[in-house]
Write a protein that holds these residues in place. Sequence first.
Motif, PDB file in Angstrom:
ATOM      1  N   TYR A 120     -14.614  11.075  26.376  1.00  0.00           N
ATOM      2  CA  TYR A 120     -15.561  10.765  27.448  1.00  0.00           C
ATOM      3  C   TYR A 120     -14.760  10.582  28.723  1.00  0.00           C
ATOM      4  O   TYR A 120     -13.822   9.778  28.759  1.00  0.00           O
ATOM      5  N   TYR A 121     -15.157  11.319  29.749  1.00  0.00           N
ATOM      6  CA  TYR A 121     -14.393  11.301  30.996  1.00  0.00           C
ATOM      7  C   TYR A 121     -15.325  10.995  32.158  1.00  0.00           C
ATOM      8  O   TYR A 121     -16.369  11.636  32.313  1.00  0.00           O
ATOM      9  N   GLY A 122     -14.939  10.030  32.964  1.00  0.00           N
ATOM     10  CA  GLY A 122     -15.731   9.692  34.141  1.00  0.00           C
ATOM     11  C   GLY A 122     -14.854   9.716  35.374  1.00  0.00           C
ATOM     12  O   GLY A 122     -13.688   9.325  35.315  1.00  0.00           O
ATOM     13  N   SER A 123     -15.398  10.201  36.483  1.00  0.00           N
ATOM     14  CA  SER A 123     -14.586  10.191  37.695  1.00  0.00           C
ATOM     15  C   SER A 123     -15.453   9.910  38.915  1.00  0.00           C
ATOM     16  O   SER A 123     -16.621  10.297  38.974  1.00  0.00           O
ATOM     17  N   ILE A 129     -11.572   7.757  34.566  1.00  0.00           N
ATOM     18  CA  ILE A 129     -11.350   7.049  33.306  1.00  0.00           C
ATOM     19  C   ILE A 129     -11.565   8.012  32.133  1.00  0.00           C
ATOM     20  O   ILE A 129     -12.403   8.908  32.203  1.00  0.00           O
ATOM     21  N   LEU A 130     -10.799   7.799  31.074  1.00  0.00           N
ATOM     22  CA  LEU A 130     -10.871   8.679  29.912  1.00  0.00           C
ATOM     23  C   LEU A 130     -10.820   7.848  28.632  1.00  0.00           C
ATOM     24  O   LEU A 130      -9.908   7.039  28.445  1.00  0.00           O
ATOM     25  N   PHE A 131     -11.798   8.081  27.765  1.00  0.00           N
ATOM     26  CA  PHE A 131     -11.795   7.468  26.438  1.00  0.00           C
ATOM     27  C   PHE A 131     -11.516   8.580  25.443  1.00  0.00           C
ATOM     28  O   PHE A 131     -12.355   9.457  25.236  1.00  0.00           O
ATOM     29  N   CYS A 132     -10.320   8.558  24.864  1.00  0.00           N
ATOM     30  CA  CYS A 132      -9.862   9.743  24.125  1.00  0.00           C
ATOM     31  C   CYS A 132      -9.606   9.459  22.653  1.00  0.00           C
ATOM     32  O   CYS A 132      -8.983  10.282  21.976  1.00  0.00           O
ATOM     33  N   GLY A 133     -10.106   8.320  22.146  1.00  0.00           N
ATOM     34  CA  GLY A 133     -10.047   8.063  20.708  1.00  0.00           C
ATOM     35  C   GLY A 133      -8.642   8.157  20.151  1.00  0.00           C
ATOM     36  O   GLY A 133      -7.703   7.542  20.659  1.00  0.00           O
ATOM     37  N   GLN A 167      -7.075   6.812  34.233  1.00  0.00           N
ATOM     38  CA  GLN A 167      -6.761   5.721  33.313  1.00  0.00           C
ATOM     39  C   GLN A 167      -7.157   6.159  31.902  1.00  0.00           C
ATOM     40  O   GLN A 167      -8.273   6.653  31.699  1.00  0.00           O
ATOM     41  N   VAL A 168      -6.244   5.978  30.952  1.00  0.00           N
ATOM     42  CA  VAL A 168      -6.455   6.503  29.608  1.00  0.00           C
ATOM     43  C   VAL A 168      -6.623   5.347  28.618  1.00  0.00           C
ATOM     44  O   VAL A 168      -5.700   4.548  28.430  1.00  0.00           O
TER      45      VAL A 168
END
Length: 260
Positions: A120-123, A129-133, A167-168
């Motif tokens: 999930y990527y938001g900008s 921001i990145l939620f990359c499990g 941000q990861v």
Amino acid sequence: MNNLHIHPLPALRDNYIWIIHDTVHAAIVDPGDATPAMAFLQTQGLQPIAILITHHHSDHTGGNRQLLEQFDVPVYGPTQENISSITHPVQEGDTIQLQSLALTLNIIEIPGHTRGHIAYYGSSQQKSILFCGDTLFSCGCGRIFEGTPQQMFDSLQKLAALPAHTQVYCTHEYTLGNMSFARTVEPGNDDLRQLEIRAKQLRQRNLPTLPTDIATEKACNPFLRCQYPEIINSVKQHTGKTLSEPVEVFTELREWKNVF
Ligand code: ZN
Ligand code: FE
């Protein structure tokens, strides 16, 4: 996005459940265990509005059932994986709107760790921001359970192409272990040495080393640095093979880390 807090909840052995909130509403990312999530929501007085799932492993989904018994919220997750609690299957190119958080997230497919793994990527203008499990970790990457090394390599390259300041938010505290492998593979990397000093200080105080960011990972994470001579040479010495293509280097590097 600037008014959002992104809070790590330690869960299970070394997982983080990330809570995205504005002090009123909260989205829960990869709740492997409902207990710490419920406790946090209650003590902070937060109303959950969504659950976001990156992949099917139980340390990322195990809290869903209990959370859904308490809260009637949409559950987003990969179309390609069989996760019974998902109400809103999503895939590459989809966008989800978390209206009460004024947050838009784009879905990026990053197969390799699992077949259908998504991020999930938001900008916004100021922030990404990145939620990359379990795909990109600080100084490491996830194991390749269901996909191929080529898929994992491509997925990591996709994430590395995001803006440097992104941000990861990874879902495991694997940083120190990853760093000792990274240091073995690339002993001449000064950025890595500095980062390891900081990470050790954080862990001594029992603080998360996350989030990391894309610029840091491109400077320190060997799995994103398969084109650099020092890494190519280390892999060559370890395997006795002559390798030239970054994906070949990556494949051997991942194998090496599996037994490190
Ligand atoms: Zn996993
Ligand atoms: Fe995991």
